[in-house]
Write a protein that holds these residues in place. Structure first.
Motif, PDB file in Angstrom:
ATOM      1  N   ASN A   2       0.836  -1.188   0.000  1.00 31.36           N
ATOM      2  CA  ASN A   2       0.000   0.000   0.000  1.00 31.36           C
ATOM      3  C   ASN A   2       0.878   1.247   0.000  1.00 31.36           C
ATOM      4  O   ASN A   2       2.055   1.211   0.381  1.00 31.36           O
ATOM      5  N   LEU A   3       0.305   2.352  -0.440  1.00 33.92           N
ATOM      6  CA  LEU A   3       1.074   3.573  -0.672  1.00 33.92           C
ATOM      7  C   LEU A   3       1.784   4.044   0.592  1.00 33.92           C
ATOM      8  O   LEU A   3       2.925   4.507   0.551  1.00 33.92           O
ATOM      9  N   LEU A   4       1.115   3.922   1.734  1.00 36.55           N
ATOM     10  CA  LEU A   4       1.695   4.357   2.999  1.00 36.55           C
ATOM     11  C   LEU A   4       3.016   3.654   3.300  1.00 36.55           C
ATOM     12  O   LEU A   4       3.940   4.255   3.869  1.00 36.55           O
ATOM     13  N   TYR A   5       3.128   2.402   2.928  1.00 33.26           N
ATOM     14  CA  TYR A   5       4.314   1.598   3.244  1.00 33.26           C
ATOM     15  C   TYR A   5       5.597   2.280   2.778  1.00 33.26           C
ATOM     16  O   TYR A   5       6.609   2.267   3.495  1.00 33.26           O
ATOM     17  N   TYR A   6       5.583   2.880   1.596  1.00 32.66           N
ATOM     18  CA  TYR A   6       6.798   3.431   1.010  1.00 32.66           C
ATOM     19  C   TYR A   6       7.298   4.656   1.771  1.00 32.66           C
ATOM     20  O   TYR A   6       8.520   4.867   1.882  1.00 32.66           O
ATOM     21  N   SER A   7       6.385   5.457   2.292  1.00 30.31           N
ATOM     22  CA  SER A   7       6.807   6.578   3.132  1.00 30.31           C
ATOM     23  C   SER A   7       7.353   6.074   4.456  1.00 30.31           C
ATOM     24  O   SER A   7       8.402   6.521   4.938  1.00 30.31           O
ATOM     25  N   LEU A   8       6.654   5.106   5.039  1.00 29.31           N
ATOM     26  CA  LEU A   8       7.030   4.617   6.355  1.00 29.31           C
ATOM     27  C   LEU A   8       8.371   3.891   6.342  1.00 29.31           C
ATOM     28  O   LEU A   8       9.199   4.057   7.249  1.00 29.31           O
ATOM     29  N   ILE A   9       8.626   3.105   5.312  1.00 25.72           N
ATOM     30  CA  ILE A   9       9.860   2.316   5.292  1.00 25.72           C
ATOM     31  C   ILE A   9      11.091   3.205   5.184  1.00 25.72           C
ATOM     32  O   ILE A   9      12.163   2.871   5.713  1.00 25.72           O
ATOM     33  N   ALA A  10      10.954   4.376   4.541  1.00 30.22           N
ATOM     34  CA  ALA A  10      12.092   5.286   4.434  1.00 30.22           C
ATOM     35  C   ALA A  10      12.471   5.841   5.805  1.00 30.22           C
ATOM     36  O   ALA A  10      13.656   5.960   6.141  1.00 30.22           O
ATOM     37  N   PHE A  11      11.465   6.181   6.613  1.00 25.35           N
ATOM     38  CA  PHE A  11      11.750   6.685   7.953  1.00 25.35           C
ATOM     39  C   PHE A  11      12.208   5.561   8.878  1.00 25.35           C
ATOM     40  O   PHE A  11      13.072   5.760   9.734  1.00 25.35           O
ATOM     41  N   ASP A  12      11.639   4.381   8.700  1.00 22.35           N
ATOM     42  CA  ASP A  12      12.045   3.228   9.503  1.00 22.35           C
ATOM     43  C   ASP A  12      13.522   2.905   9.304  1.00 22.35           C
ATOM     44  O   ASP A  12      14.188   2.403  10.215  1.00 22.35           O
ATOM     45  N   ALA A  13      14.040   3.217   8.125  1.00 18.37           N
ATOM     46  CA  ALA A  13      15.449   2.948   7.824  1.00 18.37           C
ATOM     47  C   ALA A  13      16.388   3.962   8.471  1.00 18.37           C
ATOM     48  O   ALA A  13      17.618   3.831   8.328  1.00 18.37           O
ATOM     49  N   CYS A  14      15.838   4.934   9.179  1.00 19.40           N
ATOM     50  CA  CYS A  14      16.639   5.964   9.856  1.00 19.40           C
ATOM     51  C   CYS A  14      16.500   5.771  11.363  1.00 19.40           C
ATOM     52  O   CYS A  14      15.572   6.318  11.980  1.00 19.40           O
ATOM     53  N   PRO A  15      17.371   4.995  11.993  1.00 24.09           N
ATOM     54  CA  PRO A  15      17.237   4.700  13.423  1.00 24.09           C
ATOM     55  C   PRO A  15      17.412   5.912  14.320  1.00 24.09           C
ATOM     56  O   PRO A  15      17.135   5.834  15.524  1.00 24.09           O
ATOM     57  N   GLU A  16      17.851   7.028  13.765  1.00 28.23           N
ATOM     58  CA  GLU A  16      18.033   8.222  14.585  1.00 28.23           C
ATOM     59  C   GLU A  16      16.710   8.847  15.043  1.00 28.23           C
ATOM     60  O   GLU A  16      16.697   9.716  15.924  1.00 28.23           O
ATOM     61  N   PHE A  17      15.586   8.390  14.484  1.00 26.92           N
ATOM     62  CA  PHE A  17      14.292   8.916  14.925  1.00 26.92           C
ATOM     63  C   PHE A  17      13.868   8.260  16.240  1.00 26.92           C
ATOM     64  O   PHE A  17      13.867   7.035  16.369  1.00 26.92           O
ATOM     65  N   THR A  18      13.468   9.098  17.195  1.00 30.85           N
ATOM     66  CA  THR A  18      12.984   8.593  18.474  1.00 30.85           C
ATOM     67  C   THR A  18      11.633   7.919  18.316  1.00 30.85           C
ATOM     68  O   THR A  18      11.367   6.874  18.932  1.00 30.85           O
ATOM     69  N   LEU A  26       2.025  -3.550   6.825  1.00 31.94           N
ATOM     70  CA  LEU A  26       3.238  -2.768   7.069  1.00 31.94           C
ATOM     71  C   LEU A  26       4.365  -3.598   7.660  1.00 31.94           C
ATOM     72  O   LEU A  26       5.447  -3.081   7.923  1.00 31.94           O
ATOM     73  N   GLY A  27       4.107  -4.872   7.873  1.00 27.60           N
ATOM     74  CA  GLY A  27       5.155  -5.750   8.371  1.00 27.60           C
ATOM     75  C   GLY A  27       5.665  -5.331   9.741  1.00 27.60           C
ATOM     76  O   GLY A  27       4.919  -4.881  10.598  1.00 27.60           O
ATOM     77  N   ALA A  28       6.976  -5.448   9.922  1.00 29.46           N
ATOM     78  CA  ALA A  28       7.599  -5.180  11.224  1.00 29.46           C
ATOM     79  C   ALA A  28       8.198  -3.786  11.307  1.00 29.46           C
ATOM     80  O   ALA A  28       9.111  -3.537  12.098  1.00 29.46           O
ATOM     81  N   LEU A  29       7.716  -2.869  10.511  1.00 28.11           N
ATOM     82  CA  LEU A  29       8.258  -1.514  10.539  1.00 28.11           C
ATOM     83  C   LEU A  29       7.985  -0.854  11.886  1.00 28.11           C
ATOM     84  O   LEU A  29       7.017  -1.163  12.581  1.00 28.11           O
ATOM     85  N   ARG A  30       8.840   0.095  12.229  1.00 25.58           N
ATOM     86  CA  ARG A  30       8.782   0.747  13.537  1.00 25.58           C
ATOM     87  C   ARG A  30       7.914   2.004  13.457  1.00 25.58           C
ATOM     88  O   ARG A  30       8.248   2.954  12.760  1.00 25.58           O
ATOM     89  N   TYR A  31       6.811   2.030  14.201  1.00 15.20           N
ATOM     90  CA  TYR A  31       5.933   3.204  14.204  1.00 15.20           C
ATOM     91  C   TYR A  31       4.939   3.071  15.351  1.00 15.20           C
ATOM     92  O   TYR A  31       4.776   1.999  15.945  1.00 15.20           O
ATOM     93  N   ALA A  32       4.276   4.184  15.662  1.00 20.62           N
ATOM     94  CA  ALA A  32       3.164   4.200  16.609  1.00 20.62           C
ATOM     95  C   ALA A  32       1.956   4.778  15.888  1.00 20.62           C
ATOM     96  O   ALA A  32       2.095   5.501  14.892  1.00 20.62           O
ATOM     97  N   VAL A  33       0.778   4.465  16.368  1.00 22.58           N
ATOM     98  CA  VAL A  33      -0.469   4.931  15.749  1.00 22.58           C
ATOM     99  C   VAL A  33      -1.285   5.713  16.767  1.00 22.58           C
ATOM    100  O   VAL A  33      -1.431   5.293  17.915  1.00 22.58           O
ATOM    101  N   LYS A  34      -1.797   6.859  16.332  1.00 29.89           N
ATOM    102  CA  LYS A  34      -2.751   7.618  17.131  1.00 29.89           C
ATOM    103  C   LYS A  34      -3.933   7.991  16.235  1.00 29.89           C
ATOM    104  O   LYS A  34      -3.754   8.546  15.156  1.00 29.89           O
ATOM    105  N   ARG A  35      -5.129   7.666  16.689  1.00 33.49           N
ATOM    106  CA  ARG A  35      -6.342   7.977  15.921  1.00 33.49           C
ATOM    107  C   ARG A  35      -6.871   9.342  16.346  1.00 33.49           C
ATOM    108  O   ARG A  35      -7.894   9.462  17.016  1.00 33.49           O
TER     109      ARG A  35
END
Length: 245
Positions: free
Chosen positions: A33-49, A67-76
């Motif tokens: 899905n389209l969101l995955y491509y934005s998220l994976i780029a940030f996930d590849a940058c471990p410097e993000f808290t 989204l697999g095992a990508l690193r993120y949090a969700v807030k609705r």
């Protein structure tokens, strides 16, 4: 304290111009899905808290299995317009320890061409600035203006409009995301945004309306925003090629 990095990806929009039955960020492009491509780029940058996805409270399409095992949090906590979603996301970042002096990068879920390299280029260029900056590319096309009445009627169904003038393109840049600002400055600017009459179309514009002068960092034509139906075909071709190369 050394400022930390946070990211917000607003995902509360409906993508009405995309002509899709579901929000465009959940459309499948090149197998994801389209969101995955934005998220994976940030996930590849471990410097993000923390990387925060801001969803609409009534979102029924979000599926973490995509989204697999990508690193993120969700807030609705998404709002009916973008700037409210970003503002609500900034408030929620406090739950992850974000301070006013920390940095936040706001990125469109519908820009699948973003790369870790471009993210880090922006960070390196503006991290010592008191305000922040954005990625953008110089305008290369000739710009035409139509009259105000025609301009208000533009939609996917319009096939022809009358030109009223040609606009100079010198010194004009086309804004992209990510846009990187101090959390406190952006939060305060967004708190004032709903009562201002200025056409506030992105985070930089909101700060500009309050007198700030963000930096511009050279972006990439590949970092385009999927907006209209034909953009999905372009994104499909680009992402398929990138995966194969």
């Amino acid at each position: 304290m050394i400022p930390r990095l946070f990211a917000i990806i607003p995902c509360a929009g409906t993508g009405s111009r995309a002509g899709s039955l579901i929000p465009k960020q959940y459309r499948t492009i090149a197998g994801r899905n389209l969101l995955y491509y934005s998220l994976i780029a940030f996930d590849a940058c471990p410097e993000f808290t923390q990387i925060l996805l801001v969803l609409s409270p009534d979102d029924i399409h979000f599926d973490p299995s995509h989204l697999g095992a990508l690193r993120y949090a969700v807030k609705r906590c998404g709002g009916e317009i973008r700037r409210k979603s970003v503002y609500n996301g900034l408030i929620k970042l406090a739950e992850f320890g974000a301070r006013a002096s920390d940095w936040v990068l706001v990125h469109d879920a519908a820009r699948p061409g973003i790369t870790p390299r471009l993210i880090r280029t922006l960070i390196a260029a503006v991290q010592d600035d008191p305000v922040g900056g954005i990625v953008a590319i110089p305008v290369i096309d000739t710009l035409k203006r139509v009259n105000a009445q025609q301009g208000s009627e533009i939609s996917n169904k319009v096939t022809a409009l009358r030109i009223s003038s040609t606009e100079p393109r010198d010194y004009l840049w086309q804004a992209q995301t990510p846009q990187m600002f101090r959390i406190g400055i952006l939060r305060e600017a967004l708190a004032q945004a709903p009562v201002r009459s200025y056409p506030l179309t992105d985070e930089a514009c909101i700060l500009e309306s309050l007198g700030y002068k963000p930096l511009i960092v050279r972006g990439s034509a590949r970092n385009f925003k999927v907006t209209y139906p034909e953009d999905f075909e372009l994104a499909e071709a680009f992402l398929t090629y990138r995966a194969a190369s």
